[in-house]
Write an enzyme that holds these catalytic residues in place. Structure first.
Site, PDB file in Angstrom:
ATOM      1  N   ARG A 385      11.184   7.735   6.015  1.00 42.96           N
ATOM      2  CA  ARG A 385      11.642   6.527   6.706  1.00 42.96           C
ATOM      3  C   ARG A 385      11.012   6.374   8.096  1.00 42.96           C
ATOM      4  NH1 ARG A 385      18.158   5.819   5.355  1.00 42.96           N
ATOM      5  NH2 ARG A 385      17.957   5.850   3.097  1.00 42.96           N
ATOM      6  N   ASN A 421       8.701   9.844   1.572  1.00 41.12           N
ATOM      7  CA  ASN A 421       9.876   9.253   0.935  1.00 41.12           C
ATOM      8  C   ASN A 421      10.300   8.009   1.706  1.00 41.12           C
ATOM      9  OD1 ASN A 421      12.422   9.334  -0.801  1.00 41.12           O
ATOM     10  ND2 ASN A 421      13.316   9.479   1.245  1.00 41.12           N
ATOM     11  N   GLU A 422      10.416   6.902   0.984  1.00 46.51           N
ATOM     12  CA  GLU A 422      10.916   5.647   1.571  1.00 46.51           C
ATOM     13  C   GLU A 422      10.133   5.255   2.817  1.00 46.51           C
ATOM     14  OE1 GLU A 422      15.153   6.065   2.019  1.00 46.51           O
ATOM     15  OE2 GLU A 422      15.466   6.269  -0.143  1.00 46.51           O
ATOM     16  N   ASN A 423       8.810   5.363   2.723  1.00 47.44           N
ATOM     17  CA  ASN A 423       7.972   5.059   3.886  1.00 47.44           C
ATOM     18  C   ASN A 423       7.735   3.569   4.077  1.00 47.44           C
ATOM     19  OD1 ASN A 423       6.813   7.849   2.558  1.00 47.44           O
ATOM     20  ND2 ASN A 423       7.106   7.957   4.770  1.00 47.44           N
ATOM     21  N   ARG A 460       7.804   8.685  -3.231  1.00 48.90           N
ATOM     22  CA  ARG A 460       8.875   7.877  -3.788  1.00 48.90           C
ATOM     23  C   ARG A 460       9.113   6.653  -2.899  1.00 48.90           C
ATOM     24  NH1 ARG A 460      13.777   6.486  -2.461  1.00 48.90           N
ATOM     25  NH2 ARG A 460      14.985   5.486  -4.111  1.00 48.90           N
TER      26      ARG A 460
END
Length: 816
Positions: A385, A421-423, A460
């Site tokens: 994030r 993840n969730e970039n 992801r």
């Protein structure tokens, strides 16, 4: 020596060590604040000195500063500096050896001191690192008066800091706590003047799995400038038999040395069903002494078929996965080795053959357990994030990726290196540039393949970078953050078709342990099939936005069992599917969910934060395991409700071929299991209920073997109004721990079995409330589950008065 090494291997130790290595678990003092300088930590105590401040507390390692406050309902968790100090007896047996402190992980920035000398530092809370303290120790010992003042011991101080820092991974927007402290083991290591730093040994399968080559590369550390040494390499099979060996005299120790390639015939293959482990013993002997490194080796091949399934050793394997955070009730990140083992065995017993270690490099103990238990691994760096920081930020990501791959390179369980993840989630920086994020992903992807060409890379939920990595996982949360769960297969196939190599990680939903429902779909009537199931901004909020289960559902164990049940039965009919990993095995704490039924807890686990299984654990067992099992839904549902004579469904989760249900001694017939007969694979019975008590017994069988399960519950037919009164009573006491239970009733003293009010427990007197655990029975502020809640109290052999408060109702008390 050989027996000791074998034991260490089984216990999951980091097995590149000198003749002596020991954990530094005891004798530590701790301070949860900063100091004016290092002198405050190490100044020697003198008899007659006035009392000094600040006051330190005594702790054991591993230790986490956020062991309790991460789930304290009334405060933000501590983010800031903290100090640890100890005094060590140091006596290196090597005349020119080196003394190291080996940290298996410390959060999040760390500085290490020997007396007043800073000997090392590290940024990043999850990878392993070492500090050479030899010179500082020798300097300290050379000062006779100082050495005597500390009674021959060496003062060591460690400053940890988990303060918020935008230019450091992971982001504070992450859905997990950035814990602080020495929350993994610290080891004192003695090494000779020439020793092995790392071994790189990843087998290459040949001739249709009938043979293999094992290239062995060694990285030495030669602080003693040793000119020559004798190297020996031997590979032992799972039975301890030497199947290959090599010897060589060496006189070059710079860089990574490719010392040999071993040829192996008919290797015993590693798989989740038969995790056969070889061990590679590498020894360097010189005038400085000897050093042995023991490395796990597993022979296996894997393939993500383009537009197709996953294969292990040439055969399709459906990856049946979950996720893990290093987090535990009452301890935060400071899990002990025995707790890690208990957790991983519970996973294996659930039928897990794959795990994504989210969202950071995890303890080396976990990787050894995955090897020995047969659990394939996706491990990732904590780029999670927030966007993309500057040069310091990006350097940390590359450094942590390098450390993760090099430190876990030899584990056969690892098949994927996760890069992020969730970039696609912005907000840490004013700039959010997708092209710059793509460019950084490309750098990470190239670095990962340069360091390890045999594993795949993955991310992801960052669709605009999905083409960069080898394997991609989109966001699919059918029936929770978006849509309904019956859309799962259709949506998954649509996403599968978009990429060459697909793996679905993160699916499921939250459940409040102990909360059950007679009508779990009641709150979902306004949720529409959307043809999409991605998680979007704000979906995790309990307020606002479109109708969704995460906001409008009842968070019951009943609903989540149905959701899991549907997904699992569908996965059996998707021959193209590589696999899926449900989120997450165990409830864990998070700073971004203060309003959840247990404040600051992500409750998507199939076990609670203390490893207590929820009902959904057994749904997975019924699909994924072969060992005989049968579980009647409702072990934590003491009172069911409805009209007199109304039929109620009793569900059994089992992997048996057939089962027979008995209620109060009467048989309700046999049912045959059919995974496509939803729910409960056809093992369900509608039983008419009348007011009173019930005993339900299931007897299930398969292949001549049988198993049974029993539950007891009451059935209530009286209707209730809104809660009017709280009743509090002690329901048990054992070993100095009393359990108290609060229940709510209406004005007619009818139990309100669907009440979800917030309740706050209090205590005055000699006792101690057992709270801040992040569990449904270990939180002083928690939502009711079916109109009730419990908590436990250490009585301390004294007297206390406990209270239970619900807004708008009279406070209830009970004397203990």
């Amino acid at each position: 020596m050989r027996y000791l090494l074998a034991v260490l291997f089984l216990l999951g130790y980091n097995l590149s060590f000198g003749q002596q290595s020991r954990r530094l678990n005891t004798g530590w003092s701790f301070l949860r604040e900063d100091l004016g300088g290092i002198w405050e930590a190490v100044r020697p105590a003198k008899q007659g000195d006035p009392e000094t401040v600040p006051l330190w507390s005594q702790v054991s390692l591993p230790h986490c500063v956020n062991a309790r406050d991460a789930v304290d309902p009334d405060v933000n968790y501590y983010e800031g500096p903290m100090w640890y100090k100890t005094q060590l007896n140091i006596s290196n047996p090597y005349s020119a050896g080196r003394t190291l402190l080996h940290f298996e992980g410390a959060g999040q920035k760390t500085e290490v001191y020997v007396y007043t000398t800073k000997v090392g530092s590290h940024v990043g809370g999850y990878d392993e690192w070492t500090v050479d303290i030899t010179d500082a120790v020798n300097s300290f010992k050379s000062n006779d008066s100082l050495f005597k003042a500390f009674k021959g011991k060496i003062p060591v101080a460690v400053r940890c800091d988990n303060s918020r820092d935008l230019e450091m991974m992971p982001s504070d927007l992450s859905d997990f706590n950035l814990y602080g402290g020495l929350y993994r083991y610290v080891n004192l290591v003695y090494e000779p003047g020439l020793y092995i730093d790392k071994i790189f040994a990843d087998p290459v399968m040949t001739a249709g799995l009938k043979s293999a080559k094992l290239p062995v590369k060694v990285r030495f550390d030669n602080p003693g400038n040793i000119a020559a040494g004798d190297l020996s390499v031997s590979l032992k099979d799972p039975d301890g038999k030497v199947v290959a060996s090599f010897n060589k005299t060496m006189n070059l120790f710079n860089g990574d040395q490719e010392v040999t390639t071993l040829d192996i015939k008919n290797p015993k293959l590693w798989s989740p069903e038969t995790p056969r482990m070889y061990s590679l013993e590498t020894k360097i002997s010189s005038k400085a002494g000897s050093h042995i490194s023991i490395t796990p080796v597993g022979f296996r091949s894997f393939e993500f078929v383009k537009k197709g399934p996953f294969k292990l050793n040439g055969t399709r394997l459906l990856l049946r996965g979950t996720h893990r955070h290093e987090d535990f009730a009452g301890q935060g990140a400071a899990m002990t080795e025995s707790q890690m083992r208990e957790e991983m065995v519970l996973m294996k017993d659930m039928g897990v053959n794959f795990i994504r270690l989210a969202h950071y490099q995890q303890s080396p103990i976990i990787l050894h357990l995955c090897d020995s238990l047969g659990i394939l691994v996706w491990e990732e760096i904590p780029w999670c994030r927030g966007g993309l920081g500057g040069a310091v930020y990006q350097a940390q990501g590359k450094r942590m990726l390098t450390n993760m791959i090099e430190q876990h390179y030899n584990h056969p369980a690892v098949i994927i290196w996760g890069l992020g993840n969730e970039n696609d989630w912005p907000n840490d920086f004013a700039e959010f540039d997708k092209q710059k994020i793509r460019a950084y992903f490309t750098e990470l992807n190239n670095l990962a393949h340069q360091l390890d060409s045999s594993r795949k890379t993955a991310i992801r939920r960052c669709e605009f970078a999905s083409d960069i990595v080898d394997v991609y996982s989109p966001s699919i949360w059918a029936g929770w953050y978006r849509g309904i769960y019956t859309e799962y297969k259709e949506i998954t196939k649509t996403e599968f078709d978009k990429v060459d190599h697909f793996l679905h990680v993160e699916w499921g939903g939250d459940s409040h342990a102990g909360r059950n429902s007679e009508n779990p779909d009641k709150g979902l009537q306004n949720i529409k099939a959307t043809g999409a199931a991605d998680e979007r901004a704000g979906d995790a909020s309990l307020y606002g936005g479109a109708a969704r289960a995460s906001k409008d559902g009842d968070w019951s164990e009943t609903y989540i069992c149905n959701l899991f049940d549907w997904h699992l039965k569908e996965q059996e009919t998707m021959p193209w599917l590589t696999g899926a990993a449900m989120w997450v095995f165990k409830d864990f704490s998070t700073p971004v969910r203060p309003d959840n039924p247990i404040p600051y807890m992500n409750q998507k686990g199939v076990v609670e934060r203390d490893l207590t299984p929820k009902e959904s654990y057994y749904v997975f067992q019924s699909y994924w395991t072969n060992k005989l099992m049968a579980h009647i839904y409702g072990h934590h549902w003491p009172v069911r409700w409805g009209k007199d004579g109304e039929e109620k469904m009793i569900k059994v989760y089992s992997n048996c071929d057939q089962a027979e249900l008995f209620v109060n001694g009467k048989s309700y017939g046999k049912r045959k299991r059919n995974s496509q007969n939803f729910p409960a694979a056809g093992l369900r019975w509608n039983v008419p209920m009348h007011k009173g008590s019930y005993e339900a017994i299931v007897k299930a069988s398969k292949g001549g073997a049988s198993i049974s399960d029993t539950i007891h519950f009451d059935y209530q037919t009286d209707n209730w109004g809104k809660p009017a009164v709280v009743q509090l009573k002690k329901i048990s006491e054992k070993d100095g721990i009393a359990t108290i239970e609060a229940k709510v009733y209406d004005v007619n003293q009818v139990e309100c079995l669907d009440a979800k009010n917030w309740i706050r427990f209090g205590l005055a007197g000699d006792g101690t409330l057992i709270d801040d655990l992040g569990t449904s029975s270990g939180s002083r502020r928690v939502q009711l589950y079916n109109g009730r809640a419990i908590i436990r109290i250490h009585t301390n052999n004294g007297k206390s008065v406990a209270s239970a408060k619900i807004d708008g109702l009279p406070v209830a008390f009970v004397s203990l």
